[in-house]
Motif scaffolding. Sequence first.
Motif, PDB file in Angstrom:
ATOM      1  N   ARG A  48       0.767  -1.357  -0.069  1.00  0.00           N
ATOM      2  CA  ARG A  48       0.109   0.081   0.059  1.00  0.00           C
ATOM      3  C   ARG A  48       0.884   1.351  -0.054  1.00  0.00           C
ATOM      4  O   ARG A  48       1.525   1.456   1.036  1.00  0.00           O
ATOM      5  CB  ARG A  48      -0.978   0.027   1.254  1.00  0.00           C
ATOM      6  N   LEU A  49       0.983   1.946  -0.959  1.00  0.00           N
ATOM      7  CA  LEU A  49       1.660   3.427  -0.942  1.00  0.00           C
ATOM      8  C   LEU A  49       0.526   4.499  -0.741  1.00  0.00           C
ATOM      9  O   LEU A  49      -0.552   4.306  -1.017  1.00  0.00           O
ATOM     10  CB  LEU A  49       2.073   3.561  -2.564  1.00  0.00           C
ATOM     11  N   SER A  50       1.177   5.572  -0.344  1.00  0.00           N
ATOM     12  CA  SER A  50       0.523   6.743   0.382  1.00  0.00           C
ATOM     13  C   SER A  50       1.338   7.889  -0.348  1.00  0.00           C
ATOM     14  O   SER A  50       2.491   7.886  -0.564  1.00  0.00           O
ATOM     15  CB  SER A  50       0.307   6.800   1.915  1.00  0.00           C
ATOM     16  N   CYS A  51       0.595   8.790  -0.738  1.00  0.00           N
ATOM     17  CA  CYS A  51       0.926  10.098  -0.891  1.00  0.00           C
ATOM     18  C   CYS A  51       0.515  11.322  -0.377  1.00  0.00           C
ATOM     19  O   CYS A  51      -0.975  11.036  -0.160  1.00  0.00           O
ATOM     20  CB  CYS A  51       1.005  10.364  -2.257  1.00  0.00           C
ATOM     21  N   THR A  52       1.167  12.121   0.581  1.00  0.00           N
ATOM     22  CA  THR A  52       0.673  13.262   1.095  1.00  0.00           C
ATOM     23  C   THR A  52       0.925  14.555   0.468  1.00  0.00           C
ATOM     24  O   THR A  52       2.011  14.555   0.167  1.00  0.00           O
ATOM     25  CB  THR A  52       1.001  13.282   2.590  1.00  0.00           C
ATOM     26  N   ALA A  53      -0.110  15.283   0.370  1.00  0.00           N
ATOM     27  CA  ALA A  53       0.271  16.685  -0.388  1.00  0.00           C
ATOM     28  C   ALA A  53       0.093  17.727   0.823  1.00  0.00           C
ATOM     29  O   ALA A  53      -0.528  17.563   1.662  1.00  0.00           O
ATOM     30  CB  ALA A  53      -1.155  16.763  -1.275  1.00  0.00           C
ATOM     31  N   SER A  54       1.274  18.453   0.468  1.00  0.00           N
ATOM     32  CA  SER A  54       1.326  19.661   1.362  1.00  0.00           C
ATOM     33  C   SER A  54       0.094  20.468   1.384  1.00  0.00           C
ATOM     34  O   SER A  54      -0.735  20.848   0.494  1.00  0.00           O
ATOM     35  CB  SER A  54       2.583  20.387   0.918  1.00  0.00           C
ATOM     36  N   GLU A  55      -0.154  21.236   2.610  1.00  0.00           N
ATOM     37  CA  GLU A  55      -1.123  22.292   2.596  1.00  0.00           C
ATOM     38  C   GLU A  55      -0.996  23.495   1.854  1.00  0.00           C
ATOM     39  O   GLU A  55      -1.805  24.096   1.873  1.00  0.00           O
ATOM     40  CB  GLU A  55      -1.511  22.456   4.315  1.00  0.00           C
ATOM     41  N   SER A  56       0.244  23.525   1.443  1.00  0.00           N
ATOM     42  CA  SER A  56       0.413  24.855   0.690  1.00  0.00           C
ATOM     43  C   SER A  56       0.006  24.764  -0.840  1.00  0.00           C
ATOM     44  O   SER A  56      -0.026  25.695  -1.722  1.00  0.00           O
ATOM     45  CB  SER A  56       2.007  25.082   0.715  1.00  0.00           C
ATOM     46  N   MET A  57      -0.386  23.354  -1.142  1.00  0.00           N
ATOM     47  CA  MET A  57      -0.813  23.159  -2.522  1.00  0.00           C
ATOM     48  C   MET A  57      -2.115  23.583  -2.734  1.00  0.00           C
ATOM     49  O   MET A  57      -2.983  23.594  -1.770  1.00  0.00           O
ATOM     50  CB  MET A  57      -0.624  21.534  -2.898  1.00  0.00           C
ATOM     51  N   SER A  58      -2.404  24.207  -4.018  1.00  0.00           N
ATOM     52  CA  SER A  58      -3.645  25.212  -4.091  1.00  0.00           C
ATOM     53  C   SER A  58      -4.812  23.895  -4.324  1.00  0.00           C
ATOM     54  O   SER A  58      -4.385  22.868  -4.878  1.00  0.00           O
ATOM     55  CB  SER A  58      -3.672  25.760  -5.211  1.00  0.00           C
ATOM     56  N   TRP A  59      -5.995  24.494  -3.973  1.00  0.00           N
ATOM     57  CA  TRP A  59      -7.444  23.219  -4.408  1.00  0.00           C
ATOM     58  C   TRP A  59      -7.176  22.906  -5.789  1.00  0.00           C
ATOM     59  O   TRP A  59      -7.103  21.663  -6.219  1.00  0.00           O
ATOM     60  CB  TRP A  59      -8.325  23.762  -3.719  1.00  0.00           C
ATOM     61  N   PRO A  60      -6.967  23.935  -6.714  1.00  0.00           N
ATOM     62  CA  PRO A  60      -7.101  23.644  -8.143  1.00  0.00           C
ATOM     63  C   PRO A  60      -5.910  22.539  -8.583  1.00  0.00           C
ATOM     64  O   PRO A  60      -6.364  21.788  -9.316  1.00  0.00           O
ATOM     65  CB  PRO A  60      -7.087  24.849  -8.957  1.00  0.00           C
ATOM     66  N   THR A 115      -2.664  17.062 -11.347  1.00  0.00           N
ATOM     67  CA  THR A 115      -2.920  18.094 -12.287  1.00  0.00           C
ATOM     68  C   THR A 115      -4.298  18.708 -12.178  1.00  0.00           C
ATOM     69  O   THR A 115      -5.138  18.159 -11.582  1.00  0.00           O
ATOM     70  CB  THR A 115      -2.923  17.201 -13.673  1.00  0.00           C
ATOM     71  N   PRO A 116      -4.430  19.812 -12.502  1.00  0.00           N
ATOM     72  CA  PRO A 116      -5.717  20.572 -12.321  1.00  0.00           C
ATOM     73  C   PRO A 116      -6.394  20.250 -13.564  1.00  0.00           C
ATOM     74  O   PRO A 116      -7.676  20.697 -13.820  1.00  0.00           O
ATOM     75  CB  PRO A 116      -5.099  21.961 -12.278  1.00  0.00           C
ATOM     76  N   GLU A 117      -5.931  19.743 -14.439  1.00  0.00           N
ATOM     77  CA  GLU A 117      -6.722  19.538 -16.068  1.00  0.00           C
ATOM     78  C   GLU A 117      -7.510  18.294 -16.337  1.00  0.00           C
ATOM     79  O   GLU A 117      -6.902  17.124 -15.904  1.00  0.00           O
ATOM     80  CB  GLU A 117      -5.699  19.947 -17.122  1.00  0.00           C
ATOM     81  N   VAL A 118      -8.923  18.737 -16.278  1.00  0.00           N
ATOM     82  CA  VAL A 118      -9.745  17.449 -16.474  1.00  0.00           C
ATOM     83  C   VAL A 118      -9.203  16.317 -17.682  1.00  0.00           C
ATOM     84  O   VAL A 118      -9.014  15.155 -17.598  1.00  0.00           O
ATOM     85  CB  VAL A 118     -11.256  17.727 -17.007  1.00  0.00           C
ATOM     86  N   LEU A 119      -8.948  17.069 -18.963  1.00  0.00           N
ATOM     87  CA  LEU A 119      -8.283  16.223 -19.974  1.00  0.00           C
ATOM     88  C   LEU A 119      -7.115  15.330 -19.704  1.00  0.00           C
ATOM     89  O   LEU A 119      -7.149  14.110 -19.833  1.00  0.00           O
ATOM     90  CB  LEU A 119      -8.160  16.820 -21.314  1.00  0.00           C
ATOM     91  N   ASN A 120      -6.262  15.935 -18.834  1.00  0.00           N
ATOM     92  CA  ASN A 120      -5.063  15.325 -18.608  1.00  0.00           C
ATOM     93  C   ASN A 120      -5.216  14.169 -17.571  1.00  0.00           C
ATOM     94  O   ASN A 120      -4.557  13.140 -17.861  1.00  0.00           O
ATOM     95  CB  ASN A 120      -3.785  16.256 -17.969  1.00  0.00           C
TER      96      ASN A 120
END
Length: 125
Positions: free
Chosen positions: A19-31, A100-105
Amino acid sequence: QAQLMESGGDSVQAGGSLRLSCTASESMSWPSLYCMGWFRQTPGKEREALAAVTNAGTPRYAESVKDRFAVSRDLDKNTLTLEMNALEPEDTGMYYCATTPEVLNCHQLRDFNYWGQGTQVTVSS
């Protein structure tokens, strides 16, 4: 400070699970966190997209792993998880979390913008 931090990589026997986990920093924007995904890099091969999931919980999988891997995310904890079962030696590689913030990507599992440092998975026969 790293914005995406992976963990959970290990050495396992073929047939095992990780089981791999990834935590995103709180500094990352929601988009920028619209879509989070997992990629794999093996020496001598191109980076391979494995799975991704949007903030609405819609998952996308590469055909090569869709029957063995499961991706999920916890929006409250800003985490992304990859459950890997029936591991094979061919699954050996460095596993990266990306967004990524892009739907298509996201739909096409390509051109992700932000990347973590990776976590190593080794599967022995």
